[in-house]
Motif scaffolding. Structure first.
Motif, PDB file in Angstrom:
ATOM      1  N   LEU A  16       0.826  -1.201   0.000  1.00 58.33           N
ATOM      2  CA  LEU A  16       0.000   0.000   0.000  1.00 58.33           C
ATOM      3  C   LEU A  16       0.865   1.256   0.000  1.00 58.33           C
ATOM      4  O   LEU A  16       0.607   2.209  -0.747  1.00 58.33           O
ATOM      5  CB  LEU A  16      -0.920  -0.006   1.228  1.00 58.33           C
ATOM      6  N   ARG A  17       1.912   1.269   0.811  1.00 62.58           N
ATOM      7  CA  ARG A  17       2.794   2.430   0.859  1.00 62.58           C
ATOM      8  C   ARG A  17       3.475   2.661  -0.488  1.00 62.58           C
ATOM      9  O   ARG A  17       3.592   3.802  -0.947  1.00 62.58           O
ATOM     10  CB  ARG A  17       3.864   2.231   1.939  1.00 62.58           C
ATOM     11  N   ASN A  97      -1.357  -7.235 -17.997  1.00 62.02           N
ATOM     12  CA  ASN A  97      -0.055  -6.658 -17.708  1.00 62.02           C
ATOM     13  C   ASN A  97      -0.201  -5.515 -16.700  1.00 62.02           C
ATOM     14  O   ASN A  97      -1.073  -4.661 -16.852  1.00 62.02           O
ATOM     15  CB  ASN A  97       0.587  -6.114 -18.984  1.00 62.02           C
ATOM     16  N   ASP A  98       0.649  -5.523 -15.698  1.00 61.62           N
ATOM     17  CA  ASP A  98       0.653  -4.465 -14.685  1.00 61.62           C
ATOM     18  C   ASP A  98      -0.728  -4.203 -14.102  1.00 61.62           C
ATOM     19  O   ASP A  98      -1.268  -3.093 -14.182  1.00 61.62           O
ATOM     20  CB  ASP A  98       1.209  -3.167 -15.276  1.00 61.62           C
ATOM     21  N   PRO A  99      -1.345  -5.213 -13.459  1.00 66.59           N
ATOM     22  CA  PRO A  99      -2.652  -4.981 -12.837  1.00 66.59           C
ATOM     23  C   PRO A  99      -2.520  -4.018 -11.665  1.00 66.59           C
ATOM     24  O   PRO A  99      -1.415  -3.816 -11.132  1.00 66.59           O
ATOM     25  CB  PRO A  99      -3.046  -6.383 -12.347  1.00 66.59           C
ATOM     26  N   PRO A 100      -3.626  -3.394 -11.249  1.00 69.02           N
ATOM     27  CA  PRO A 100      -3.541  -2.540 -10.056  1.00 69.02           C
ATOM     28  C   PRO A 100      -3.066  -3.378  -8.871  1.00 69.02           C
ATOM     29  O   PRO A 100      -3.673  -4.407  -8.573  1.00 69.02           O
ATOM     30  CB  PRO A 100      -4.977  -2.047  -9.871  1.00 69.02           C
ATOM     31  N   PRO A 101      -2.001  -2.971  -8.199  1.00 70.20           N
ATOM     32  CA  PRO A 101      -1.484  -3.793  -7.095  1.00 70.20           C
ATOM     33  C   PRO A 101      -2.441  -3.896  -5.918  1.00 70.20           C
ATOM     34  O   PRO A 101      -2.474  -4.913  -5.223  1.00 70.20           O
ATOM     35  CB  PRO A 101      -0.196  -3.067  -6.685  1.00 70.20           C
ATOM     36  N   VAL A 102      -3.230  -2.837  -5.710  1.00 69.39           N
ATOM     37  CA  VAL A 102      -4.104  -2.759  -4.539  1.00 69.39           C
ATOM     38  C   VAL A 102      -5.482  -2.275  -4.971  1.00 69.39           C
ATOM     39  O   VAL A 102      -5.596  -1.358  -5.791  1.00 69.39           O
ATOM     40  CB  VAL A 102      -3.518  -1.787  -3.481  1.00 69.39           C
TER      41      VAL A 102
END
Length: 372
Positions: A16-17, A97-102
């Motif tokens: 998250l950070r 590709n590169d999904p939202p991490p959070v």
């Protein structure tokens, strides 16, 4: 493709950070995770990476107390914080590709595992268009699909209203998951979090602006196995969702409209470009594999040979090469790597340093330009 796994609370907080840190987006996040293996290690490296990328003042990571504050506020709302490797994270979204991490979630996160069809369209939709969208959504819901849309006026609202009572809808919002937009959808939003689910990539309290909507559209297309467009003008944001769906190798469907109605210009163009014509739910189903086969867990085979750690000297050399080729005019990142003869993984790491340093900026369409 990402595999599901458990991560400890400290690493979850670091995710998250990291994604909330200034100048870090999904592309940068995943490149940093590839290079440093953990978000905690990436956070520790950020100040020096930004300095190497040209920053006069080292970039400081998002404060731990602010991340904790966001997490607690979401929990107080009855919400959930999902990371991309969680088992309840939308399965098809995890594959892009590169999904939202959070993602911030309110409502029932288990609904995100259901096979879904996205349905989007004009905000100033016709009465007939809204009726058709509602009927189509109900028919697809009866076949076992959830309906994903963006909580906008017009077609989006018709889709959510038609399926929320059965808990078969996913609302992807452009701002924070606690922000109701547009305001007149307050009652609908409450039904959604009571009976279905709402998700957001942006932090709590974030008011949606124009730049947020393409991010929302990307998530809508990523969650769904197919995207159906019902009424869209030539420059409609719904066409962005359709373009993302095509980029993700998902089915793109469109409902034909009156040639004299500007609200049909975009959908008719999609049909000319090869989208599947939809006049009924069966037309959508004919484009898809059987619902029972969708979202079946795929075994992710471990790489026979783990990726080698990137050497700092190699990243520095790649960074210098990229800077020589970059100018103020945006250029394709893939073409940039080819022109500089830099391997993609190495080039991505070098580009992240330059982004963190504020030397370059990534723009829509996988383009990049030099700022200073």
């Amino acid at each position: 493709m990402l595999a599901t796994r458990s991560i400890d609370p400290s690493e979850r907080g670091a995710w998250l950070r990291l994604i909330r840190t200034r100048r870090v987006g999904p592309h940068s996040f995943w490149s940093l995770l590839d290079r440093f293996e953990t978000a905690q290690a990436a956070l520790a490296a950020l100040p020096e990476l930004s300095r190497q990328g040209g920053a006069k003042q080292p970039l400081q990571p998002f404060a731990a107390d602010l991340a904790e504050q966001e997490y607690r506020a979401l929990r107080d709302l009855g919400g959930h914080l999902l990371v991309a490797v969680d088992g309840v994270f939308p399965p098809l979204l995890r594959q892009i590709n590169d999904p939202p991490p959070v993602l911030s979630v309110r409502g029932n996160p288990d609904l995100l595992a259901r096979p879904s069809v996205a349905m989007v369209g004009a905000r100033n939709a016709s009465t007939n268009g809204q009726r058709f969208a509602a009927a189509l959504a109900q028919s697809l819901s009866a076949e076992g699909f959830s309906l994903t849309s963006g909580l906008a006026r017009g077609i989006d609202a018709a889709v959510h209203h038609a399926t929320v009572e059965d808990g078969q809808t996913v609302a992807v919002v452009a701002g924070g998951v606690d922000i109701i937009y547009p305001r007149e959808h307050g009652e609908l939003y409450q039904h959604l979090i009571d009976r279905a689910v709402a998700v957001a990539e942006m932090p709590l309290g974030m008011q949606p602006t124009a730049r947020h909507f393409p991010h929302r559209n990307r998530i809508i297309a990523g969650i769904a196995v197919a995207t159906v467009v019902v009424e869209a003008a030539k420059r409609s944001g719904s066409l962005i969702t359709a373009r993302y769906a095509a980029d993700f190798s998902r089915e793109v469907c469109a409902v034909p409209g009156n040639l004299l109605d500007p609200r049909a210009a975009g959908t008719n163009q999609l049909l000319r470009d090869g989208a599947a014509l939809v006049c009924s739910a069966q037309d959508v189903l004919d484009c898809l594999p059987p619902v029972q086969t969708l979202h079946e867990p795929k075994t992710v085979k471990p790489s026979a040979q783990p990726l080698t750690k990137l050497a700092d000297d190699d990243v520095r050399a790649a960074r210098d090469s990229l800077l020589k080729c970059l100018g103020p005019t945006p250029c394709s990142i893939d073409e940039l790597f080819r022109e500089c003869q830099v391997p993609a993984r190495l080039g991505a790491a070098a580009l992240v340093e330059l982004e963190l340093g504020g030397t370059v900026e990534r723009t829509a369409g996988n383009l990049v330009c030099r700022l200073i």
